[in-house]
Design an enzyme around this catalytic site. Structure first.
Site, PDB file in Angstrom:
ATOM      1  CE1 TYR A  60      -4.327   0.334  -0.609  1.00 52.15           C
ATOM      2  CE2 TYR A  60      -4.460  -1.623   1.131  1.00 52.15           C
ATOM      3  CZ  TYR A  60      -4.934  -0.713   0.111  1.00 52.15           C
ATOM      4  OH  TYR A  60      -6.138  -0.785  -0.548  1.00 52.15           O
ATOM      5  CD  GLU A  62      -4.916   4.610   0.253  1.00 46.87           C
ATOM      6  OE1 GLU A  62      -4.438   5.245   1.383  1.00 46.87           O
ATOM      7  OE2 GLU A  62      -5.663   4.166  -0.107  1.00 46.87           O
ATOM      8  CG  ASP A 206      -7.382   9.322 -24.882  1.00 43.72           C
ATOM      9  OD1 ASP A 206      -6.265   8.489 -24.830  1.00 43.72           O
ATOM     10  OD2 ASP A 206      -8.430   8.751 -24.387  1.00 43.72           O
ATOM     11  CB  THR A 232      -3.464   2.543 -22.360  1.00 43.48           C
ATOM     12  OG1 THR A 232      -3.444   2.779 -23.856  1.00 43.48           O
ATOM     13  CG2 THR A 232      -4.917   2.985 -22.117  1.00 43.48           C
ATOM     14  CE  LYS A 235      -5.369   1.230 -26.363  1.00 40.42           C
ATOM     15  NZ  LYS A 235      -5.855   1.567 -25.267  1.00 40.42           N
ATOM     16  NE  ARG A 241      -4.889  -5.424 -20.240  1.00 44.32           N
ATOM     17  CZ  ARG A 241      -5.294  -5.002 -21.605  1.00 44.32           C
ATOM     18  NH1 ARG A 241      -6.140  -3.788 -21.716  1.00 44.32           N
ATOM     19  NH2 ARG A 241      -5.009  -5.381 -22.597  1.00 44.32           N
TER      20      ARG A 241
HETATM   21  N1  DSN Z   1     -10.802  -0.575 -26.136  1.00 53.54           N
HETATM   22  C1  DSN Z   1      -9.593  -0.055 -26.631  1.00 53.54           C
HETATM   23  C2  DSN Z   1      -9.373  -0.187 -28.123  1.00 53.54           C
HETATM   24  O1  DSN Z   1      -9.620  -1.346 -28.606  1.00 53.54           O
HETATM   25  O2  DSN Z   1      -9.155   0.649 -28.793  1.00 53.54           O
HETATM   26  C3  DSN Z   1      -9.509   1.489 -26.040  1.00 53.54           C
HETATM   27  O3  DSN Z   1      -9.972   1.882 -24.934  1.00 53.54           O
END
Ligand code: DSN
Length: 424
Positions: A60, A62, A206, A232, A235, A241
């Site tokens: 933990y 925080e 984003d 994110t 990707k 993730r």
């Molecule tokens: N679900 C993702 C995608 O496949 O583009 C985006 O969050």
């Protein structure tokens, strides 16, 4: 060999919980056995997965490094500080927050930092390439905030910049948001910056989909232009993730407070350590080569599918993904997804701009090159993959027993044996 590291003890897992151990094995078999063309997926490295499977999951913490609400944070502080510094350096950013659990959590924090319920955001419509968290009615973002959406131009199928400008001046949103999950073309960040300045709005990008290409210096960065960039880490970037945010120094405090304590509690320290590993990987020349190859492969895939009558919207791609209109070959997105899957090719149905079909049927597919490029495939293989997709979706019936599915699957098997995922 003995190791001071305690974790990833697969034998112990197999003994205690053969059910879950079996799932882990069969998922790895699934990844290895087919072509993964989901544009938002990738194959993180053993180093990233090792950090994820560590005892840092227990802690933990925080707060932020040096300012925690718990004792015993000396080691996780090191991990988070490394992640922050590497993230800032990778993107040449003033400030980084590496605690968001996911892209959606990162986006939630951006809303929290800058908007009050009922205020207006200008964002891309989901069916035009946007994202659930950009103000759709089913998400917190559309329930708590007033979302005004722009779309794409009917002719070019690229962002309708004239519409963006008209809506911004009419609605005077608190935030103008650029980015989405099915945008094949580069975004004109300079245009958005100037417009945001003109109306006194925050400019948010984003960058979840394309941030890996930015990290590899393969496309222009939004960081010099945007007030805040959320993304994110799993990707094209190829990390764990999770999510992260970078922003201008003037917004640092607001973003940090919005991530914790406004939106999240304890950060996931194992994931933050894995982000640190990933940011280090992304700073290497090998990763820069990878990012460039992802684009070359995506472009080849788009062109070759187009030659089969599977039309790429916008005429192609500048990034890691392309969106294809199947109306010319008379197949729905849902059927294409099922038929490709039956032949060992994993892709997703996707709405195309001005799609006449319902979202769960859709008239298009989205394909991406991050995974197959990680496996070492190049443009020759993309040509072959386009042929295989065409055969699978025009000749197959969605069952693995169909002759077309079997024929394609045999070639998929040969291809993934030459370019294995997670080589043994
Ligand atoms: N679900 C993702 C995608 O496949 O583009 C985006 O969050």
């Amino acid at each position: 060999m003995t190791t001071p590291f305690y974790g990833s003890d697969f034998d112990a897992l197999q003994q205690f919980d053969p059910d879950i151990a079996g799932v882990l094995i069969s998922e790895l078999d699934r990844i290895r056995g087919g072509l993964q063309l989901i544009a938002s997926e990738n194959m993180s490295s053993p180093a990233v997965i090792t950090a994820l499977g560590s005892t840092l999951t227990n802690k933990y913490a925080e707060g932020y490094p040096g300012r925690r609400y718990y004792g015993g944070c000396s080691e996780v502080d090191k991990a988070e500080t490394l992640a922050i510094e590497r993230c800032k350096s990778l993107f040449d950013a003033d400030h980084a927050n590496v605690q968001p659990h996911s892209g959606a959590s990162a986006n939630q924090a951006v809303y929290g930092a800058f908007m009050k319920p009922g205020e207006t955001i200008l964002s891309m419509a989901l069916p035009m390439g946007g994202h659930l968290t950009h103000g759709t009615k089913v998400s917190f973002s559309g329930k708590w905030f007033n979302a005004v959406n722009y779309g794409v131009d009917k002719e070019t199928e690229d962002i309708d910049y004239a519409e963006v400008e008209r809506l911004a001046k009419e609605h005077k949103p608190k935030i103008i948001l650029a980015g989405g999950s099915a945008i094949p073309r580069l975004i004109d960040f300079e245009f958005f910056r100037k417009l945001a300045d003109e109306i006194g709005a925050i400019f948010w990008v984003d960058a979840a989909h394309f941030i890996g290409l930015v990290a590899g210096k393969a496309i222009p960065s939004p960081v010099p232009y945007a007030d805040v960039v959320s993304f994110t880490t799993h990707k094209v970037l190829r990390g764990p993730r999770a999510g992260a945010i970078v922003c201008k120094e003037e917004h640092a405090k607001a973003i940090d407070k919005a991530v914790f304590p406004m939106m999240q509690g304890g950060p996931q320290m194992h994931s933050i350590a894995a982000k640190a590993v990933n940011f280090k990987e992304c700073a290497t020349p090998e990763y820069a080569d990878y990012a460039k190859q992802v684009i070359a492969n995506a472009q080849q895939l788009a062109t070759s599918l187009g030659e089969h009558g599977i039309r790429p919207t916008t005429g192609g791609t500048d990034t890691h993904l392309s969106l294809h209109d199947l109306q010319g070959i008379g197949v729905t997105g849902a059927d294409a997804e099922k038929r490709a899957d039956a032949a060992g090719i994993v892709l997703n149905k996707n709405a195309i701009p001005f799609d006449p079909a319902k979202p769960n049927i859709a008239s298009g597919i989205r394909v991406g090159a991050p995974c197959v490029t990680t496996q070492g495939m190049g443009t020759d293989e993309m040509k072959q993959i386009a042929d295989l997709i065409h055969t699978a979706i025009t000749e197959g019936d969605g069952t693995p027993e169909h002759a077309a599915a079997k024929k394609v699957r045999a070639q998929v098997t040969e291809l993934v044996e030459r370019f294995p995922a997670y080589p043994r």
